[in-house]
Design a protein around this motif. Structure first.
Motif, PDB file in Angstrom:
ATOM      1  N   PRO A 221      -8.235   2.925   0.779  1.00 20.91           N
ATOM      2  CA  PRO A 221      -7.458   3.994   0.251  1.00 20.91           C
ATOM      3  C   PRO A 221      -7.270   5.087   1.117  1.00 20.91           C
ATOM      4  CG  PRO A 221      -9.859   4.178  -0.727  1.00 20.91           C
ATOM      5  CD  PRO A 221      -9.775   2.614   0.102  1.00 20.91           C
ATOM      6  N   SER A 222      -6.135   5.851   1.135  1.00 23.69           N
ATOM      7  CA  SER A 222      -6.039   6.775   2.251  1.00 23.69           C
ATOM      8  C   SER A 222      -6.885   8.115   2.157  1.00 23.69           C
ATOM      9  CB  SER A 222      -4.772   7.363   2.119  1.00 23.69           C
ATOM     10  OG  SER A 222      -3.789   6.134   2.442  1.00 23.69           O
ATOM     11  N   TYR A 223      -7.536   8.161   1.214  1.00 23.53           N
ATOM     12  CA  TYR A 223      -8.517   9.443   0.670  1.00 23.53           C
ATOM     13  C   TYR A 223      -9.190   9.008  -0.495  1.00 23.53           C
ATOM     14  CZ  TYR A 223      -4.899  11.218  -1.916  1.00 23.53           C
ATOM     15  OH  TYR A 223      -3.700  11.163  -2.929  1.00 23.53           O
ATOM     16  N   MET A 224     -10.431   9.528  -0.980  1.00 28.55           N
ATOM     17  CA  MET A 224     -11.120   9.398  -2.038  1.00 28.55           C
ATOM     18  C   MET A 224     -11.891  10.733  -2.155  1.00 28.55           C
ATOM     19  SD  MET A 224     -13.256   6.573  -3.972  1.00 28.55           S
ATOM     20  CE  MET A 224     -14.139   6.006  -2.491  1.00 28.55           C
ATOM     21  N   ASN A 225     -11.860  11.632  -3.201  1.00 29.32           N
ATOM     22  CA  ASN A 225     -12.497  12.821  -3.217  1.00 29.32           C
ATOM     23  C   ASN A 225     -13.184  12.963  -4.577  1.00 29.32           C
ATOM     24  OD1 ASN A 225     -11.663  13.782  -0.436  1.00 29.32           O
ATOM     25  ND2 ASN A 225      -9.537  13.962  -1.647  1.00 29.32           N
ATOM     26  N   ASN A 344      -1.238   5.969   1.098  1.00 29.86           N
ATOM     27  CA  ASN A 344      -0.020   5.895   1.779  1.00 29.86           C
ATOM     28  C   ASN A 344       0.410   4.423   1.967  1.00 29.86           C
ATOM     29  OD1 ASN A 344      -0.065   8.874   1.849  1.00 29.86           O
ATOM     30  ND2 ASN A 344      -1.192   8.948   3.849  1.00 29.86           N
ATOM     31  N   PHE A 345       1.496   4.056   1.882  1.00 30.19           N
ATOM     32  CA  PHE A 345       1.949   2.631   1.946  1.00 30.19           C
ATOM     33  C   PHE A 345       3.551   2.333   2.019  1.00 30.19           C
ATOM     34  CE2 PHE A 345       2.895   3.552  -2.392  1.00 30.19           C
ATOM     35  CZ  PHE A 345       3.923   2.641  -2.606  1.00 30.19           C
ATOM     36  N   LYS A 346       3.810   1.095   2.508  1.00 28.94           N
ATOM     37  CA  LYS A 346       5.200   0.866   2.676  1.00 28.94           C
ATOM     38  C   LYS A 346       5.204  -0.806   2.160  1.00 28.94           C
ATOM     39  CE  LYS A 346       5.944   3.300   6.895  1.00 28.94           C
ATOM     40  NZ  LYS A 346       6.412   3.197   8.396  1.00 28.94           N
TER      41      LYS A 346
END
Length: 369
Positions: A221-225, A344-346
């Motif tokens: 994942p781009s982030y995890m909070n 964030n993906f494509k």
């Protein structure tokens, strides 16, 4: 005053006559002495910032910046002498296929797929070409089946590498820039592509333990909070040591050809109800339509590729699409704890795709304290 006016009129008439006489004389001299037409300047020092290209098939890629060295523009460009390293000619790069061209600007406010499609049209272009500015384009119509990508074993033999020259011309003449090289990677349907080997498209090994067949590389994942474990009540994390949350981007069967689905799995591989992510703005998650939310997934009708253009919208982060999932619960003392994670993906290839978030070591805690 009348005399002055007559003098001014006479002066203008004389000037005009003199100008006409000069033009006639010049033309006469030109014909008499066979003088050549003025030619445009074409420098023999035309250069590119690079002559080796490594694009990825299946993506529209613009390559090459020319230094015209003050040559008169516009210039005309033509790819000539396409050949492999052993001299054999090739033609596969120039097969004509349909591609989309935008005729109106996409801005992310379109209300349905029909509105998006009305802003673009299919045109037929060679898979690879040079445009009017001298830039090279590999179109997203290119595939592994149409164009042989670079070697699966990472050993690129010279006889399998494509070369070509470029003829540049204007009325001043022409020159040929030699020995461009193009060596395309195989199709990579999505980004991040960290779970696949870019040479062969197979599962990539764990970069920290590449010889262990039981381990593999994942998309993170781009982030995890603020996501805590159900049993440990410790913050979950994904890094070189722990892979608490990993991501799969994969095709699924049974869609309509342009579906995008989001799935969440617990440590046993069982679906987590999307309603558990109670702060998620599902209607603003992606630029998609006809949302369908079930106990096991959330699905949209979308247009591909994702994102459609580089134009910034509320669905993008830079040149990538972005999704954010969040939820809240009560902590000790009644305080609100909010957790979120995102990607964030494509996705470059049209089809039915699902993005799966797998909590593979411990389930997230959703219950109040």
């Amino acid at each position: 005053m009348k005399i002055a006016r007559k003098f001014n009129t006479l002066n203008k008439t004389c000037n005009l006559g003199l100008l006409i006489l000069m033009c006639v004389c010049l033309n006469g001299c030109k014909k008499l002495y066979n003088l050549p037409d003025e030619k445009e300047f074409l420098s023999v020092n035309l250069t590119y910032d690079g002559k080796s290209f490594y694009p990825i098939l299946g993506r529209t890629t613009l390559m090459g910046n020319i230094n015209t060295d003050h040559s008169t523009t516009p210039l005309r460009f033509e790819i000539v002498n396409p050949r492999y390293g052993d001299g054999r000619p090739y033609t596969d790069l120039f097969e004509v296929k349909p591609v989309y061209r935008w005729i109106y600007r996409y801005d992310g406010t379109e209300k349905n797929l029909e509105e998006i499609e009305a802003k673009r049209q299919l045109v037929f272009r060679p898979l690879f070409e040079v445009d009017s500015t001298g830039s090279f384009i590999l179109w997203n119509s290119s595939t592994n089946e149409l164009i042989e990508p670079r070697s699966k074993d990472s050993i690129d033999l010279v006889q399998n590498i494509r070369y070509f020259d470029l003829k540049v011309s204007n009325s001043g003449g022409s020159t040929v820039i030699k020995d461009f090289m193009i060596l395309p990677w195989r199709v990579q349907d999505y980004e991040p592509y960290s779970d696949k080997n870019p040479y062969n498209g197979e599962t990539a090994p764990d970069p920290n333990d590449p010889k262990n067949p039981k381990k593999k590389s994942y998309i993170w994942p781009s982030y995890m909070n603020g996501v805590y474990g159900e049993l440990s009540n410790q913050a979950l994390r994904t890094d070189d040591q722990f892979k608490d949350l990993v991501v799969y981007i994969r095709r699924f069967n049974g869609g309509n050809g342009h579906n995008l689905r989001f799935v969440f799995l617990n440590k046993n591989g069982e679906p987590i109800n999307p309603d558990s992510f109670n702060e998620t703005k599902w209607n603003e998650l992606v630029h998609g339509f006809n949302m369908k939310k079930t106990a096991t997934y959330v699905q949209y009708d979308v247009a591909y590729p994702i994102p459609l253009t580089s134009f910034p919208t509320k669905y993008t982060n830079g040149n990538s699409a972005k999704v954010d999932f969040s939820y809240s619960r009560k902590g000790f003392g009644g305080g609100l704890i909010t957790a979120n994670f995102g990607l964030n993906f494509k996705i470059f290839t049209k089809g039915d795709w699902e993005i799966v978030f797998h909590f593979q070591r411990e389930n997230p805690r959703f219950d109040n304290e």
